[in-house]
Design an enzyme around this catalytic site. Structure first.
Site, mmCIF file in Angstrom:
data_model
loop_
_atom_site.group_PDB
_atom_site.id
_atom_site.type_symbol
_atom_site.label_atom_id
_atom_site.label_comp_id
_atom_site.label_asym_id
_atom_site.label_seq_id
_atom_site.Cartn_x
_atom_site.Cartn_y
_atom_site.Cartn_z
ATOM 1 N N ASP A 70 42.346 -8.827 53.605
ATOM 2 C CA ASP A 70 42.519 -7.408 53.896
ATOM 3 C C ASP A 70 43.710 -7.324 54.825
ATOM 4 O OD1 ASP A 70 41.829 -4.733 53.467
ATOM 5 O OD2 ASP A 70 40.808 -4.623 55.395
ATOM 6 N N PHE A 151 55.883 -2.889 48.723
ATOM 7 C CA PHE A 151 54.888 -1.872 48.393
ATOM 8 C C PHE A 151 54.299 -1.339 49.693
ATOM 9 C CE2 PHE A 151 52.814 -5.963 48.591
ATOM 10 C CZ PHE A 151 51.610 -5.721 49.222
#
Length: 200
Positions: A70, A151
């Site tokens: 994460d 991104f």
């Protein structure tokens, strides 16, 4: 050959992980296109919670060793936000451009634009063994998006000492300094040790 499943469906993360883990002898990296798995709701309160949740859930579903992570952005002037909500900062569905616009809006007029990217990577083996490595990249949020690579918040993030955003860097440049590079370089050492010992 040991197979390791990357526990993400994010193409950008997959591309970076494949590059960063290339050359680990005896390791075959699999992605969700090789071995599909269900989406995992990221209900944890921390990056560590979510990384462990994804690794454990996908490992139990597939029976394979799983490397999940994460990651997100913590902005000093926003009390650490967006944090674990980085991908969904502006709501569902995930929209990077909308997230960036919201971040700029919240920082309008603020002088403190310090920020850091954080990655927590979790490796879960079918026998229950779990290994965790983390990495961070400090920098600041620019005044406007720049670059079309990467991104997420890459077009806004200027690493310390750099005049270029992460989105203006090549993948090789980004992978030399990124938070993901730091976490996965540490995990690479764990993987090598597990392969050598026959535990993976």
């Amino acid at each position: 050959m040991t197979r390791l499943l990357l526990g993400t469906k994010n193409e950008g993360k997959i591309e970076e992980a494949v590059e960063l883990l290339a050359g680990v002898e005896g390791l075959e990296l699999l992605t969700f296109s090789d071995r599909p798995f269900s989406d995992v709701d990221e209900t944890g309160e921390t990056f560590l919670d979510n990384a462990l949740l994804k690794a454990r859930t996908i490992c139990l579903e597939t029976g394979l060793p799983v490397l999940a992570e994460d990651a997100g952005l913590e902005v000093e002037g926003l009390g650490g936000a967006p944090g674990v909500l980085s991908a969904r900062f502006s709501g569902e569905p995930v929209d990077y451009a909308r997230n960036n616009a919201l971040l700029l809006e919240k920082l309008r007029g603020r002088s403190d634009r310090r920020a850091r990217f954080v990655t927590v990577a979790a490796l879960r083996l079918p026998d229950g063994q779990t290994f965790v490595c983390s990495g961070a990249l400090r920098g600041r949020i620019g005044e406007a998006p720049a670059g079309d690579g990467g991104f997420g918040y890459d077009p806004l993030f200027l690493p310390e000492g750099s005049a270029k955003t992460l989105a203006e860097m090549s993948l090789a440049e980004k992978n030399r300094i990124s938070h993901r590079k730091r976490a996965l370089s540490r995990m690479r050492a764990v993987l090598l040790d597990l392969i050598r010992s026959g535990e993976l």
